[in-house]
Structures are given as structure tokens and as C-alpha cells.
Design an enzyme around this catalytic site. Structure first.
Site, PDB file in Angstrom:
ATOM      1  N   ASP A 186      69.096   1.686  64.736  1.00 58.02           N
ATOM      2  CA  ASP A 186      70.232   1.884  63.689  1.00 58.02           C
ATOM      3  C   ASP A 186      69.423   1.301  62.443  1.00 58.02           C
ATOM      4  OD1 ASP A 186      72.108   1.697  61.545  1.00 58.02           O
ATOM      5  OD2 ASP A 186      73.659   0.760  63.079  1.00 58.02           O
ATOM      6  N   HIS A 193      77.791  -1.286  53.511  1.00 56.72           N
ATOM      7  CA  HIS A 193      79.197  -1.259  53.791  1.00 56.72           C
ATOM      8  C   HIS A 193      79.977  -1.186  52.418  1.00 56.72           C
ATOM      9  CE1 HIS A 193      78.830  -2.825  58.139  1.00 56.72           C
ATOM     10  NE2 HIS A 193      78.370  -1.655  57.947  1.00 56.72           N
ATOM     11  N   GLU A 246      74.589   8.519  64.099  1.00 59.60           N
ATOM     12  CA  GLU A 246      75.259   8.039  62.637  1.00 59.60           C
ATOM     13  C   GLU A 246      74.619   8.865  61.552  1.00 59.60           C
ATOM     14  OE1 GLU A 246      74.491   4.061  61.303  1.00 59.60           O
ATOM     15  OE2 GLU A 246      76.017   3.983  59.961  1.00 59.60           O
TER      16      GLU A 246
HETATM   17  N1  GLY Z   1      74.267  -0.296  60.370  1.00 60.46           N
HETATM   18  C1  GLY Z   1      75.337  -0.985  60.374  1.00 60.46           C
HETATM   19  C2  GLY Z   1      76.404   0.188  60.106  1.00 60.46           C
HETATM   20  O1  GLY Z   1      76.300   1.152  60.738  1.00 60.46           O
HETATM   21  O2  GLY Z   1      77.574  -0.049  59.908  1.00 60.46           O
HETATM   22 MN    MN Z   2      77.027   2.661  59.246  1.00 65.48          MN
HETATM   23 MN    MN Z   3      74.163   1.980  60.762  1.00 65.62          MN
END
Ligand code: GLY
Ligand code: MN
Ligand code: MN
Length: 449
Positions: free
Chosen positions: A256, A357, A404
Site C-alpha cells: 500500500d 485522507h 485499492e
Molecule cells: N494508505 C492508507 C490508506 O489506504 O488509507
Molecule cells: Mn487509502
Molecule cells: Mn492506501
């Protein structure tokens, strides 16, 4: 600097109204140890409105003051300090290069602020993160109270600037979308390079180095957040950042990581097999998460509630948990009783932009807000079976999968900005471990040059 910042200030001023002012103060620098500081990253609101990157800065925006609508407080030029810690724009630079109507040394903020705030009723500030900063606002209110008998007028209310600024930041401008797309492209190249080189025996931190090398060599100044390189059971720790374990044959690796471009952040997760092939239990979990992610992306439509992608992902994941024997019972009961949270404990999306975020409200009162063109969100379902979950079928214990992507809401649907990294099983198996380190670094570097 540039037109874009003055346009944003103008829009901000229109929404604030004439009897108001906004004071946006930089984050304090943080000591790491002795005279060494943590890397400084200016706060996004300040960058958004000015493009000014130095610490110890304040912006004062005054819609009602025709002569001085934009006052900047900055570090003054100082030859000795600049030799040690770098160039400063100084007060002249603030006016000449950043469009300030007038600029002062930051040390004069407290003494000059009352004069500028005369006649201002509402003071907008970036409140709640730094007590020293908030104190400036509280003192302004107090001053007004104390001087009320002399007839001097000053602020009588403090308002969180987020109520306007963060809604502006939530709807991305064309330049911002371009920067996000570039951040996504570079982030994708880092992920592809990691897939190409991954092998049993490497360490998580080596993968981190490969990914971050691509980010930096593409010209990215910093990463969007600390890279998560989680192999084997570490993938069941959502924000694992230790990155110290040796990759074992047969592990999955959850990566990630995302990087910044033009103060916009990418945020990608892929989960792939260290030995190049998914085991059968890994593949079963992976296909469920992939299916959930695709359905969630499909649900991210203009006009749909923010939670529509999450609801779609939860439904597919919960169904999958029953298929895998992780949960028993009826799908509707599993969802209503939120039993899926044992294996899927986070939400599917967050806003993405200058902050990973990112800012902006998620709800209007009690109801989720509707998605609109120009909003960007992540879609990141996962399924995590703790290593010591004695109730789970043994073959699934220690498996963590998250996928993601970054998705822009458009007029007619959505656009995935991070499509440059494989996520189908066959594509992943075709790329994993296929290139020696040097070749992978060079090949990906060329693609994003
Ligand atoms: N990398 C942190 C998230 O995916 O929220
Ligand atoms: Mn994220
Ligand atoms: Mn992430």
C-alpha cells in the site's frame, strides 16, 4: 504564486463575505532530536491558497479591505540563517512572487493583527490542530470584548475555515485532476516495479526501496504516506509500517504505497504472490476482494451516496466470507449484524487529494452526501484473516488482501486513475518476479519519464 492561488483566494473571499477575515497559520516545525527537525510538509490549506512552502507563515485574507485583501507573514531574509537552512522569500518575495498586498515578518503577527481585524466580525481560522495557533483567535475575541466600551470593533465569532476551504478542496479543479493522474501514474510504476522484482528471500524494506526509488526518480518530492509493505501475516495488520520481515516462498505481499505530485497524493494497494503464483486459498480470497472492488467502483456514480461503494463491497465480501466458511448464516443477517467486520473492519473509501485522507465532509447531517463530478475517492475493500483466528478454516489463516484504486467521479460515471497496475490474477501472475532488479528499475523508469 500564479493565477490559480489568487483565483482560489477570490472564491474563498466571495464565500466568506465582506465582514470577515481568514487567518491561516502554518503547522509548527517538529523537533526530531536536538537541532534536527522532522521533514517539513506545509499544511495543505496554506499551500492551496498561496503556493508558499516555507514554515513559520501566516496568511491573512481580508475580503472587506480593498487596499490589503491579502496579507502575508513570513520569515524575514537572514543571510546567516539562509546559509544554514536554505533560501527564504522574505517580505519582498512574498509581495513580488506570491501576490501579497503587503507582507510582514512573522514575528510581527501578534502586534499587527488587531489593526487588520478592526471592523471584522467573523474570523475564519484553521482551528483545532495547534493550541498556539488557536490562541491567536481566542485573543482576538477577547480583545474585542475588552475594547467594546471604546467603540473599537473586532471579531466576535471564530469559524473553522474548513467549512469553506475543505469543501472547495473536495471538488478538484482540472489542474488538480492532472496532478492526481500523474501521482497515480508514478505510484502505479512503483507498484509494477515491486511486482517485477519480488522474490522469496527479499526483505520488505527492499521492496519499499524499489517502490520509493521509482517515486523519487520520477521527480516526486515526497510520498503521500508511509509505505506499507506487509508480507505473509503482516498483511492482516491494516497500517503495518515496520517493513522488516523476510519474504517467504508462498507468501502474499500487500503493498500500500502512493506518492505525491504537485501536492496531490496517489494511494494504491495491490496484493500479489511472492513466488509468482497464488495458492488456491489465496486465490479464492483474492477473487472475492477483486470482485467486491469492481462492484464498488461500479457503484461510485455521480448522484450516488458516498457509502454506495462501501455497501456494494460489504455485500460481496460478506457473501464471500460465507462461501469461504469464515462466517455462517444468512447474508442479510451477516450484513445487518455487521458480523463481516471480523474480517473487514475498515471503510471502503476516503477522499483523496492534497492529503491522502483528504478533507471534505462525508455526510450531510445524518445522511451520506452524494458523489459529484470532480470528487476523487479511493476504493479499497479488503479481507483479513488473523493468523491466530482459531475459528477460521486453517487454510485461510494469516491471509490479508486489499485492492485499492483511486477513482474520479465524472459527469457520466467514473474514471480509475490508477489503472496502470495489474489486478487480475492472470496479469499479476504474468508480471510477478519476472525481471531482475536492475532491469525492472530501468524499465519502469523509462515508462514514467
Ligand atoms: N494508505 C492508507 C490508506 O489506504 O488509507
Ligand atoms: Mn487509502
Ligand atoms: Mn492506501
Amino acid at each position: 504564486m500564479g493565477d490559480i492561488h489568487s483565483q482560489r483566494r477570490r472564491r474563498f473571499m466571495e464565500m466568506m463575505g465582506p465582514g470577515s477575515a481568514a487567518l491561516i497559520v502554518s503547522h509548527p516545525e517538529m523537533i526530531r532530536n536536538n537541532d534536527t527537525l522532522h521533514e517539513y510538509r506545509p499544511n495543505s490549506d496554506l499551500i492551496y491558497l498561496s503556493g508558499f512552502e516555507e514554515p513559520e507563515t501566516a496568511l491573512l485574507i481580508l475580503p472587506g479591505k480593498a487596499e490589503t485583501p491579502f496579507v502575508m507573514y513570513v520569515r524575514p531574509r537572514d543571510r546567516d540563517k539562509e546559509i544554514w537552512t536554505g533560501r527564504r522569500a522574505g517580505v519582498d518575495g512574498a509581495v513580488e512572487r506570491y501576490g501579497a498586498s503587503v507582507a510582514h515578518p512573522i514575528g510581527d503577527l501578534e502586534s499587527t493583527l488587531p489593526k487588520y481585524l478592526e471592523g471584522v466580525e467573523s474570523l475564519y481560522m484553521n482551528l483545532g490542530q495547534d493550541p498556539d495557533r488557536d490562541r491567536l483567535g481566542l485573543e482576538a475575541l477577547n480583545r474585542t470584548r475588552r475594547s467594546s466600551r471604546t467603540g473599537t470593533k473586532g471579531p466576535v465569532r471564530l469559524i473553522d475555515s474548513a467549512s469553506i476551504l475543505h469543501e472547495m478542496r473536495l471538488r478538484k479543479e482540472p489542474d488538480e485532476i492532472e496532478a492526481l493522474a500523474r501521482a497515480a501514474e508514478i505510484s502505479a510504476a512503483g507498484h509494477r516495479a515491486a511486482m517485477e522484482v519480488v522474490r522469496p528471500g527479499m526483505y520488505e524494506y527492499e521492496i519499499q526501496a524499489v517502490v520509493e526509488y521509482q517515486f523519487r526518480r520520477a521527480g516526486s518530492r515526497r510520498f503521500g504516506f508511509p509505505s506499507i509493505v506487509a508480507s505473509g501475516p503482516n498483511a492482516t495488520i491494516l497500517h503495518y509500517e515496520e517493513n522488516s520481515r523476510r519474504l517467504e516462498a508462498g507468501d502474499l505481499l500487500l503493498l500500500d504505497a502512493g506518492t505525491e505530485w504537485g501536492y496531490m497524493s496517489g494511494d494504491i494497494t495491490r496484493t500479489f504472490p511472492v513466488s509468482g503464483r497464488f495458492s488456491e486459498p489465496q486465490r479464492r480470497v483474492y477473487e472475492i476482494v477483486l470482485d467486491a472492488q469492481k462492484q464498488a467502483i461500479e457503484a461510485a456514480q455521480p448522484g450516488a451516496p458516498f457509502l454506495a461503494p462501501h455497501d456494494a463491497a460489504v455485500r460481496r465480501l460478506a457473501q464471500g466470507m460465507i462461501e469461504l466458511g469464515l462466517l455462517r448464516g444468512e447474508l442479510e443477517d451477516v450484513i445487518r449484524e455487521e458480523r463481516f467486520k471480523r474480517y473487514y473492519m475498515h471503510k471502503t473509501s476516503h477522499w483523496l487529494g492534497m492529503d491522502v485522507h483528504d478533507v471534505g465532509r462525508y455526510a450531510d447531517g445524518d445522511s451520506a452526501r452524494a458523489l459529484e463530478p470532480g470528487m476523487v475517492l479511493t476504493i479499497e475493500p479488503g479481507l483479513y484473516v488473523a493468523e491466530d483466528d482459531s475459528e477460521a478454516p486453517p487454510e485461510f489463516r494469516g491471509i490479508g488482501v486489499r485492492i485499492e484504486d483511486d477513482v474520479l467521479i465524472t459527469d457520466r460515471g467514473n474514471r480509475t486513475l490508477t489503472g496502470g497496475v495489474p489486478k487480475e490474477v492472470a496479469e499479476i501472475e504474468a508480471i510477478c518476479g519476472k525481471l531482475p532488479l536492475e532491469d525492472a528499475l530501468r524499465a519502469e523508469g523509462r515508462k514514467i519519464a
